[in-house]
Write a protein that holds these residues in place. Sequence first.
Motif, PDB file in Angstrom:
ATOM      1  N   LEU A 159       0.825  -1.203   0.000  1.00 42.95           N
ATOM      2  CA  LEU A 159       0.000   0.000   0.000  1.00 42.95           C
ATOM      3  C   LEU A 159       0.860   1.255   0.000  1.00 42.95           C
ATOM      4  N   SER A 160       0.262   2.337  -0.485  1.00 44.77           N
ATOM      5  CA  SER A 160       0.913   3.636  -0.442  1.00 44.77           C
ATOM      6  C   SER A 160      -0.168   4.699  -0.286  1.00 44.77           C
ATOM      7  N   GLY A 161       0.232   5.958  -0.194  1.00 43.30           N
ATOM      8  CA  GLY A 161      -0.749   7.034  -0.063  1.00 43.30           C
ATOM      9  C   GLY A 161      -0.781   7.594   1.347  1.00 43.30           C
ATOM     10  N   GLN A 162      -1.115   8.864   1.444  1.00 41.36           N
ATOM     11  CA  GLN A 162      -1.173   9.554   2.728  1.00 41.36           C
ATOM     12  C   GLN A 162      -2.566   9.449   3.360  1.00 41.36           C
ATOM     13  N   ASN A 166      -3.814   2.725  -0.243  1.00 43.76           N
ATOM     14  CA  ASN A 166      -4.342   1.804  -1.258  1.00 43.76           C
ATOM     15  C   ASN A 166      -3.194   1.255  -2.083  1.00 43.76           C
ATOM     16  N   GLY A 167      -3.496   0.210  -2.834  1.00 42.51           N
ATOM     17  CA  GLY A 167      -2.467  -0.405  -3.666  1.00 42.51           C
ATOM     18  C   GLY A 167      -2.947  -1.708  -4.236  1.00 42.51           C
ATOM     19  N   GLN A 168      -2.062  -2.714  -4.226  1.00 43.74           N
ATOM     20  CA  GLN A 168      -2.380  -4.025  -4.793  1.00 43.74           C
ATOM     21  C   GLN A 168      -2.398  -5.084  -3.689  1.00 43.74           C
ATOM     22  N   ALA A 169      -3.155  -6.134  -3.940  1.00 40.50           N
ATOM     23  CA  ALA A 169      -3.225  -7.239  -2.974  1.00 40.50           C
ATOM     24  C   ALA A 169      -3.395  -8.556  -3.714  1.00 40.50           C
ATOM     25  N   THR A 187       5.285   7.013  -8.683  1.00 44.68           N
ATOM     26  CA  THR A 187       3.897   6.661  -8.932  1.00 44.68           C
ATOM     27  C   THR A 187       3.388   5.767  -7.818  1.00 44.68           C
ATOM     28  N   ALA A 188       2.078   5.698  -7.681  1.00 44.05           N
ATOM     29  CA  ALA A 188       1.472   4.790  -6.703  1.00 44.05           C
ATOM     30  C   ALA A 188       1.304   3.393  -7.291  1.00 44.05           C
TER      31      ALA A 188
END
Length: 339
Positions: A159-162, A166-169, A187-188
Amino acid sequence: MKKLKLIDKVIWIANILAATMLVLSYSLPFIAPKKFAFLSVLSLAVPLLIVLNILFLVYWLLTVKRQLLMSLLVLVIGYSYVFSLYKFSASKNIEDVENISVMNYNVRLFNLFKWIPATSIKQQIVDFIADKQPDILSMQEYRPDESVNLKGYYKYEELSGQKVKNGQAIFSKYPIIHSGSIEFPNTANNAIYVDIVKHKDTIRIYNVHLQSLGINPANEKLDMETSENLIKRVGTVFRLQQSQTELFLEHKKRCRYKMIICGDFNNTAYSYVYKEIKGDLKDAFVEAGNGFGRTFKFKFFPVRIDFILVDEAFTINGFKTFDIELSDHYPIMTKVKLN
């Protein structure tokens, strides 16, 4: 052409233009976006160009004109493109106790920002997954949520973001013995992987999310954006996608296990990045799907940008695209069996 009526002359000129662009598009998988980004943009229009050439062919056939030969020849030359857009055969569905079911789904943050007005989208997605019970589940634009309770799975997420993590799973019913992330700079987006064990076999599962085009199918601003700005913006994204693909392929070539690649490539099966990632792998839709196989809700024409690719160690026993509108993407699922 002199014998054609005025309206037929106009149609013939349009036909020449559409046929020429379609022929040109056949070379796009072999042209690196970093060199000719403006040409790569044409890959997004391939489904439309195929449909246009089919319509021109039907028109000249009905009017009994030899002009039909142009679109006929162009479509025959690119028959693999035509059948990649639409599969006329019935979906393959072979039940086998050794099948591994693999689902890929971009869940768009479980509708966090209410793109879809309904209040129960998140629960509907969870219920849908619980009903289908895939052995492997690859998600893009995933966010952790206590109410998203998928029981019976091992899980790896990146995950990333402040404000909104969110991200991949990747969820797996088989034990995960190793996992990791392939970071894409600035990039995210990224790619993640897990190694799972089924019986005595170790299988590598990749989840690849390439740079987004930033196209919202419901956004009227897309209609107002100038073609020059759109081409420039998409060209920039395609160059980023190529860089991300190169990072992924460097990691992939070191893998010694049998592998399955899932993901949202944010590009079509007519693109350079699809060709590079696919390599010698088998596209589950091409092998066992039917219809248009669209995976993204785009109002202009059917678009397939989500893929499941498997290597030769697997037999593909089934494929399905689920026509449920709980995201801007449609979930896809395949059944594969180790040879």
